[in-house]
Design a protein around this motif. Structure first.
Motif, PDB file in Angstrom:
ATOM      1  N   ILE A 110       8.741  18.966 -35.258  1.00  0.00           N
ATOM      2  CA  ILE A 110       9.177  18.418 -33.977  1.00  0.00           C
ATOM      3  C   ILE A 110       9.524  19.520 -32.987  1.00  0.00           C
ATOM      4  N   LYS A 111       9.046  19.311 -31.773  1.00  0.00           N
ATOM      5  CA  LYS A 111       9.377  20.187 -30.646  1.00  0.00           C
ATOM      6  C   LYS A 111      10.018  19.304 -29.581  1.00  0.00           C
ATOM      7  N   PHE A 112      11.121  19.744 -29.019  1.00  0.00           N
ATOM      8  CA  PHE A 112      11.778  19.019 -27.935  1.00  0.00           C
ATOM      9  C   PHE A 112      11.441  19.673 -26.601  1.00  0.00           C
ATOM     10  N   VAL A 113      11.242  18.839 -25.602  1.00  0.00           N
ATOM     11  CA  VAL A 113      11.039  19.306 -24.233  1.00  0.00           C
ATOM     12  C   VAL A 113      12.018  18.550 -23.352  1.00  0.00           C
ATOM     13  N   TRP A 114      12.855  19.297 -22.634  1.00  0.00           N
ATOM     14  CA  TRP A 114      13.793  18.669 -21.727  1.00  0.00           C
ATOM     15  C   TRP A 114      13.088  18.379 -20.408  1.00  0.00           C
ATOM     16  N   VAL A 115      13.292  17.163 -19.902  1.00  0.00           N
ATOM     17  CA  VAL A 115      12.793  16.800 -18.577  1.00  0.00           C
ATOM     18  C   VAL A 115      13.987  16.366 -17.741  1.00  0.00           C
ATOM     19  N   LYS A 116      13.956  16.715 -16.492  1.00  0.00           N
ATOM     20  CA  LYS A 116      15.046  16.315 -15.607  1.00  0.00           C
ATOM     21  C   LYS A 116      14.953  14.813 -15.362  1.00  0.00           C
TER      22      LYS A 116
END
Length: 154
Positions: A110-116
């Motif tokens: 799993i890779k997390f990507v933060w989005v505003k």
């Protein structure tokens, strides 16, 4: 590659709330949402990630999770949740959900990507709509039993 977009919402925090999830892999696209009569934003943010991962039928996927929740992303990426686990979640909230998360987290890469949040990201905006709608569906709100057991129904 599987993409999971998530969002959680709560009106009142605690109050009625819900989560929204989009699963996407190639041509496959699915939306999931559910509402609860009393919960918190952080619980719904975390539950959205859990439900998205639990929807995957087989282990071993490469998954990118897009979330606007610093609470969830930082807890995992900065490895806080693993320290909380070692200390029995002493003084930490949402132990039930974090334990559930850890069960599905270990099954995938799993890779997390933060989005505003609320910044025009199409999938995040859709997940927000799903979460808010789910929390307003008074006839179908579920009971977040652990939260209400710990905090009372009203």
């Amino acid at each position: 590659m599987i993409e999971i977009f998530t969002d959680g919402a709560s009106s009142g925090n605690p109050g009625p709330g819900g989560y929204g999830v989009i699963l996407r892999a190639g041509q496959y696209y699915k939306e999931l949402s559910e509402g609860f009569r009393k919960t918190t934003n952080n619980r719904m943010e975390l539950l959205a990630v859990i439900v998205g991962l639990e929807a995957l039928k087989k282990p071993g996927h490469h998954v990118t999770i897009y979330s606007d929740s610093k609470y969830v992303i930082d807890a995992v990426e900065k490895k806080w949740v693993f320290g909380w686990l070692k200390k029995g979640f002493a003084g930490k909230k949402n132990m039930d959900l974090w334990l559930r998360f850890l069960q599905v987290y270990k099954l995938h890469q799993i890779k997390f990507v933060w989005v505003k949040g609320h910044a025009g990201h199409p999938e995040n905006e859709r997940c927000d709509q799903l979460a808010v709608q789910a929390g307003k569906d008074k006839q179908n709100l579920k009971i977040d039993r652990v939260f209400e057991m710990e905090n009372g129904p009203d």
